[in-house]
Design a protein around this motif. Structure first.
Motif, PDB file in Angstrom:
ATOM      1  N   CYS A  18      22.246  45.516  47.065  1.00  0.00           N
ATOM      2  CA  CYS A  18      21.326  44.431  46.448  1.00  0.00           C
ATOM      3  C   CYS A  18      22.051  43.041  46.539  1.00  0.00           C
ATOM      4  CB  CYS A  18      21.120  44.632  45.157  1.00  0.00           C
ATOM      5  SG  CYS A  18      22.448  45.004  43.875  1.00  0.00           S
ATOM      6  N   GLY A  19      23.340  42.960  47.027  1.00  0.00           N
ATOM      7  CA  GLY A  19      24.096  41.840  47.071  1.00  0.00           C
ATOM      8  C   GLY A  19      24.476  41.436  48.593  1.00  0.00           C
ATOM      9  N   GLY A  20      24.987  40.601  49.113  1.00  0.00           N
ATOM     10  CA  GLY A  20      25.328  40.090  50.297  1.00  0.00           C
ATOM     11  C   GLY A  20      26.643  40.040  50.828  1.00  0.00           C
ATOM     12  N   ASP A  21      27.618  40.508  49.926  1.00  0.00           N
ATOM     13  CA  ASP A  21      29.054  40.338  50.537  1.00  0.00           C
ATOM     14  C   ASP A  21      29.892  41.447  49.920  1.00  0.00           C
ATOM     15  OD1 ASP A  21      30.717  39.571  47.791  1.00  0.00           O
ATOM     16  OD2 ASP A  21      28.877  38.147  48.153  1.00  0.00           O
ATOM     17  N   TYR A  22      31.045  41.516  50.611  1.00  0.00           N
ATOM     18  CA  TYR A  22      32.033  42.718  50.239  1.00  0.00           C
ATOM     19  C   TYR A  22      33.074  41.665  49.364  1.00  0.00           C
ATOM     20  CZ  TYR A  22      36.066  45.650  49.753  1.00  0.00           C
ATOM     21  OH  TYR A  22      37.328  46.197  49.320  1.00  0.00           O
ATOM     22  N   ALA A  23      33.361  42.199  48.062  1.00  0.00           N
ATOM     23  CA  ALA A  23      34.253  41.608  47.322  1.00  0.00           C
ATOM     24  C   ALA A  23      35.341  42.491  46.986  1.00  0.00           C
ATOM     25  CB  ALA A  23      33.663  41.051  45.983  1.00  0.00           C
ATOM     26  N   GLU A  24      36.546  41.999  46.610  1.00  0.00           N
ATOM     27  CA  GLU A  24      37.565  42.795  46.076  1.00  0.00           C
ATOM     28  C   GLU A  24      37.793  42.269  44.718  1.00  0.00           C
ATOM     29  OE1 GLU A  24      40.763  45.340  46.668  1.00  0.00           O
ATOM     30  OE2 GLU A  24      39.464  44.907  47.972  1.00  0.00           O
ATOM     31  N   SER A  25      37.800  43.326  43.773  1.00  0.00           N
ATOM     32  CA  SER A  25      38.182  42.913  42.251  1.00  0.00           C
ATOM     33  C   SER A  25      39.758  42.620  42.057  1.00  0.00           C
ATOM     34  CB  SER A  25      37.798  44.094  41.274  1.00  0.00           C
ATOM     35  OG  SER A  25      37.972  43.772  39.829  1.00  0.00           O
ATOM     36  N   VAL A  26      40.051  41.372  41.697  1.00  0.00           N
ATOM     37  CA  VAL A  26      41.510  40.864  41.597  1.00  0.00           C
ATOM     38  C   VAL A  26      41.658  40.146  40.565  1.00  0.00           C
ATOM     39  CG1 VAL A  26      41.432  40.485  44.090  1.00  0.00           C
ATOM     40  CG2 VAL A  26      40.894  38.384  42.423  1.00  0.00           C
ATOM     41  N   ASP A  27      42.968  40.196  39.857  1.00  0.00           N
ATOM     42  CA  ASP A  27      43.370  39.365  38.774  1.00  0.00           C
ATOM     43  C   ASP A  27      43.490  38.107  39.075  1.00  0.00           C
ATOM     44  OD1 ASP A  27      43.657  41.905  37.032  1.00  0.00           O
ATOM     45  OD2 ASP A  27      45.636  42.390  38.196  1.00  0.00           O
ATOM     46  N   VAL A  28      43.255  37.161  38.070  1.00  0.00           N
ATOM     47  CA  VAL A  28      43.484  35.652  38.028  1.00  0.00           C
ATOM     48  C   VAL A  28      44.221  35.263  37.140  1.00  0.00           C
ATOM     49  CG1 VAL A  28      40.872  35.474  39.348  1.00  0.00           C
ATOM     50  CG2 VAL A  28      41.182  35.486  36.842  1.00  0.00           C
ATOM     51  N   ALA A  29      45.057  34.010  37.352  1.00  0.00           N
ATOM     52  CA  ALA A  29      45.647  33.558  36.224  1.00  0.00           C
ATOM     53  C   ALA A  29      45.000  32.725  35.272  1.00  0.00           C
ATOM     54  CB  ALA A  29      46.766  32.651  36.972  1.00  0.00           C
ATOM     55  N   GLY A  30      45.589  32.791  34.148  1.00  0.00           N
ATOM     56  CA  GLY A  30      45.037  31.863  33.088  1.00  0.00           C
ATOM     57  C   GLY A  30      43.793  32.807  32.481  1.00  0.00           C
TER      58      GLY A  30
END
Length: 142
Positions: A18-30
């Motif tokens: 139902c979406g249009g991209d491939y994403a990777e779940s990543v940790d972000v700073a802050g």
């Protein structure tokens, strides 16, 4: 199908998302709450395997964009999902925050990080673009 984290998929995937991209779940700073879909993300030099919003022009550590609606989301970590993770689009058509600091943007332009935190701009200096290109403008949205 049972996965290494003991989750079970009981229905077959038909290849449609139902979406249009491939994403990777990543940790972000802050604080994760300061991140928004469309933010340009770069490798965090202070934290191994971490990411943060871009803040300099032509950053070669650029890796992707906080996805608005990923079709598929991967995750390389074997640990429990963290509250500090965001979906970072790696491939696909992804709405991205842009600045006109380097001129008006049109379809076909290559995007690089801008000096405005989390934003992209049109890349014009070819000598700085190697490793700094986020992607190509496909559609302009208002």
């Amino acid at each position: 199908m049972t996965f290494p984290d003991n989750t079970v998929q009981s229905t077959a995937w038909n290849g449609t998302t139902c979406g249009g991209d491939y994403a990777e779940s990543v940790d972000v700073a802050g604080d994760r709450k300061t991140y928004e879909p469309g933010d340009v993300l770069v490798i965090d030099p202070e934290h191994e395997s971490g990411f943060l919003k871009s803040s300099e022009t032509y950053a070669t550590g650029v890796t992707g964009v906080f996805s608005t609606k990923p079709g598929l989301t991967g995750r390389r970590q074997l640990t429990a999902k963290s509250d500090e993770e965001v979906p970072m689009a790696m491939v696909g058509i992804v709405p991205t925050k842009v600045s006109a600091e380097n001129g008006a943007i049109k379809p076909g332009d290559l995007l690089v990080s801008s000096s405005k935190t989390g934003y992209a701009m049109k890349g014009t200096d070819r000598s700085k673009m190697l490793g700094a290109v986020i992607g190509k403008v496909v559609i302009l949205m208002q």
